[in-house]
Design a protein around this motif. Structure first.
Motif, PDB file in Angstrom:
ATOM      1  N   ARG A 161       2.570  11.733  -8.767  1.00 22.14           N
ATOM      2  CA  ARG A 161       2.045  12.208 -10.201  1.00 22.14           C
ATOM      3  C   ARG A 161       0.913  12.707 -10.162  1.00 22.14           C
ATOM      4  O   ARG A 161       0.680  13.367 -11.108  1.00 22.14           O
ATOM      5  N   VAL A 162       0.143  12.853  -9.106  1.00 21.91           N
ATOM      6  CA  VAL A 162      -1.106  13.457  -8.936  1.00 21.91           C
ATOM      7  C   VAL A 162      -1.104  14.555  -8.053  1.00 21.91           C
ATOM      8  O   VAL A 162      -1.834  15.538  -8.226  1.00 21.91           O
ATOM      9  N   SER A 163      -0.113  14.732  -7.071  1.00 21.15           N
ATOM     10  CA  SER A 163       0.150  15.657  -6.049  1.00 21.15           C
ATOM     11  C   SER A 163      -1.200  16.003  -5.430  1.00 21.15           C
ATOM     12  O   SER A 163      -1.287  17.349  -4.939  1.00 21.15           O
ATOM     13  N   LEU A 190       0.765  -1.281  -0.012  1.00 20.90           N
ATOM     14  CA  LEU A 190      -0.149  -0.126  -0.091  1.00 20.90           C
ATOM     15  C   LEU A 190       1.033   1.308   0.188  1.00 20.90           C
ATOM     16  O   LEU A 190       0.528   2.340  -0.671  1.00 20.90           O
ATOM     17  N   ASP A 191       1.817   1.358   0.926  1.00 25.47           N
ATOM     18  CA  ASP A 191       2.568   2.559   1.085  1.00 25.47           C
ATOM     19  C   ASP A 191       3.482   2.738  -0.437  1.00 25.47           C
ATOM     20  O   ASP A 191       3.264   4.096  -0.833  1.00 25.47           O
ATOM     21  N   PRO A 192       4.224   1.869  -0.926  1.00 25.00           N
ATOM     22  CA  PRO A 192       4.935   2.346  -2.222  1.00 25.00           C
ATOM     23  C   PRO A 192       3.938   2.498  -3.137  1.00 25.00           C
ATOM     24  O   PRO A 192       4.219   3.522  -3.884  1.00 25.00           O
ATOM     25  N   ILE A 193       2.840   1.983  -3.529  1.00 28.89           N
ATOM     26  CA  ILE A 193       1.915   2.303  -4.446  1.00 28.89           C
ATOM     27  C   ILE A 193       1.238   3.626  -4.033  1.00 28.89           C
ATOM     28  O   ILE A 193       1.075   4.408  -5.294  1.00 28.89           O
ATOM     29  N   TYR A 194       0.845   4.114  -2.810  1.00 22.84           N
ATOM     30  CA  TYR A 194       0.454   5.300  -2.706  1.00 22.84           C
ATOM     31  C   TYR A 194       1.568   6.399  -2.989  1.00 22.84           C
ATOM     32  O   TYR A 194       0.963   7.386  -3.936  1.00 22.84           O
ATOM     33  N   ARG A 195       2.764   6.267  -2.598  1.00 24.26           N
ATOM     34  CA  ARG A 195       3.660   7.293  -3.037  1.00 24.26           C
ATOM     35  C   ARG A 195       4.127   7.544  -4.534  1.00 24.26           C
ATOM     36  O   ARG A 195       3.993   8.497  -5.036  1.00 24.26           O
ATOM     37  N   PHE A 196       3.801   6.280  -5.140  1.00 23.98           N
ATOM     38  CA  PHE A 196       4.037   6.316  -6.544  1.00 23.98           C
ATOM     39  C   PHE A 196       2.848   7.277  -7.406  1.00 23.98           C
ATOM     40  O   PHE A 196       3.163   7.915  -8.116  1.00 23.98           O
ATOM     41  N   ILE A 197       1.718   6.923  -6.733  1.00 22.92           N
ATOM     42  CA  ILE A 197       0.679   7.750  -7.433  1.00 22.92           C
ATOM     43  C   ILE A 197       0.679   9.123  -7.005  1.00 22.92           C
ATOM     44  O   ILE A 197       0.440   9.923  -7.555  1.00 22.92           O
ATOM     45  N   MET A 204      -6.946   6.355  -5.272  1.00 18.42           N
ATOM     46  CA  MET A 204      -6.612   5.671  -6.453  1.00 18.42           C
ATOM     47  C   MET A 204      -5.612   4.434  -5.904  1.00 18.42           C
ATOM     48  O   MET A 204      -5.976   3.266  -6.788  1.00 18.42           O
ATOM     49  N   ALA A 205      -5.151   4.504  -4.791  1.00 16.51           N
ATOM     50  CA  ALA A 205      -4.156   3.456  -4.251  1.00 16.51           C
ATOM     51  C   ALA A 205      -5.195   2.363  -4.004  1.00 16.51           C
ATOM     52  O   ALA A 205      -5.063   1.390  -4.232  1.00 16.51           O
ATOM     53  N   GLU A 206      -6.491   2.795  -3.550  1.00 16.68           N
ATOM     54  CA  GLU A 206      -7.565   1.906  -3.018  1.00 16.68           C
ATOM     55  C   GLU A 206      -8.079   1.213  -4.191  1.00 16.68           C
ATOM     56  O   GLU A 206      -8.155   0.002  -4.190  1.00 16.68           O
ATOM     57  N   GLU A 207      -8.218   1.972  -5.420  1.00 25.16           N
ATOM     58  CA  GLU A 207      -8.803   1.359  -6.580  1.00 25.16           C
ATOM     59  C   GLU A 207      -7.603   0.299  -7.137  1.00 25.16           C
ATOM     60  O   GLU A 207      -8.148  -0.696  -7.878  1.00 25.16           O
ATOM     61  N   VAL A 208      -6.166   0.586  -7.132  1.00 21.61           N
ATOM     62  CA  VAL A 208      -5.507  -0.492  -7.472  1.00 21.61           C
ATOM     63  C   VAL A 208      -5.540  -1.629  -7.029  1.00 21.61           C
ATOM     64  O   VAL A 208      -5.642  -2.790  -7.580  1.00 21.61           O
ATOM     65  N   PHE A 209      -5.957  -1.731  -5.660  1.00 22.08           N
ATOM     66  CA  PHE A 209      -6.093  -3.009  -4.841  1.00 22.08           C
ATOM     67  C   PHE A 209      -7.548  -3.756  -5.090  1.00 22.08           C
ATOM     68  O   PHE A 209      -7.491  -4.851  -5.287  1.00 22.08           O
ATOM     69  N   ILE A 210      -8.401  -2.733  -5.472  1.00 14.86           N
ATOM     70  CA  ILE A 210      -9.671  -3.288  -5.847  1.00 14.86           C
ATOM     71  C   ILE A 210      -9.732  -3.859  -7.034  1.00 14.86           C
ATOM     72  O   ILE A 210     -10.130  -5.239  -7.155  1.00 14.86           O
ATOM     73  N   TYR A 224      -5.326  11.503 -16.276  1.00  9.97           N
ATOM     74  CA  TYR A 224      -5.008  12.621 -17.025  1.00  9.97           C
ATOM     75  C   TYR A 224      -5.691  12.678 -18.399  1.00  9.97           C
ATOM     76  O   TYR A 224      -5.815  13.805 -18.768  1.00  9.97           O
ATOM     77  N   ARG A 225      -5.762  11.551 -18.987  1.00  8.88           N
ATOM     78  CA  ARG A 225      -6.903  11.605 -20.137  1.00  8.88           C
ATOM     79  C   ARG A 225      -8.167  12.064 -19.788  1.00  8.88           C
ATOM     80  O   ARG A 225      -8.489  13.211 -20.618  1.00  8.88           O
ATOM     81  N   LYS A 226      -8.887  11.857 -18.771  1.00  5.29           N
ATOM     82  CA  LYS A 226     -10.259  12.470 -18.426  1.00  5.29           C
ATOM     83  C   LYS A 226      -9.825  13.814 -18.320  1.00  5.29           C
ATOM     84  O   LYS A 226     -10.718  14.596 -18.643  1.00  5.29           O
TER      85      LYS A 226
END
Length: 96
Positions: free
Chosen positions: A38-40, A28-35, A48-54, A88-90
């Motif tokens: 990029r989105v600040s 969770l922490d590394p994925i959250y930091r990655f995101i 978005m991190a939660e969505e990754v795991f879902i 970003y596309r959206k």
């Protein structure tokens, strides 16, 4: 990938929520930091991190014995990256 991680993935693919919970705690922490970098935006990064795991949880049962996942961490990062790109596309479409 070590054998204990492979075991967690196989168990999670068979529906073991506790095994998936362990993977969630690890990544969770590394994925959250990655995101976040990029989105600040903290709230958006959390969502978005939660969505990754879902998405990962939803996809695991379709994976035969976890053999299609050579690197679980990379797979999660790929899901995260795709979510960021979609965001970003959206946003670009909303500006047009």
């Amino acid at each position: 990938m070590n054998s204990s991680e492979r075991d967690l993935i196989l168990r999670a693919a068979q529906g073991d929520k506790k095994a998936f919970g362990t993977l969630y705690e690890i990544y969770l922490d590394p994925i959250y930091r990655f995101i976040y970098y990029r989105v600040s935006n903290e709230q958006e990064a959390e969502d978005m991190a939660e969505e990754v795991f879902i998405r990962a949880w939803g996809s695991l049962p379709r994976i035969q014995n976890g053999s299609e996942i050579q690197n679980f961490r990379s797979w999660l990062y790929r899901i995260a990256r795709n979510l960021v790109v979609d965001r970003y596309r959206k946003k670009n479409l909303e500006v047009l």
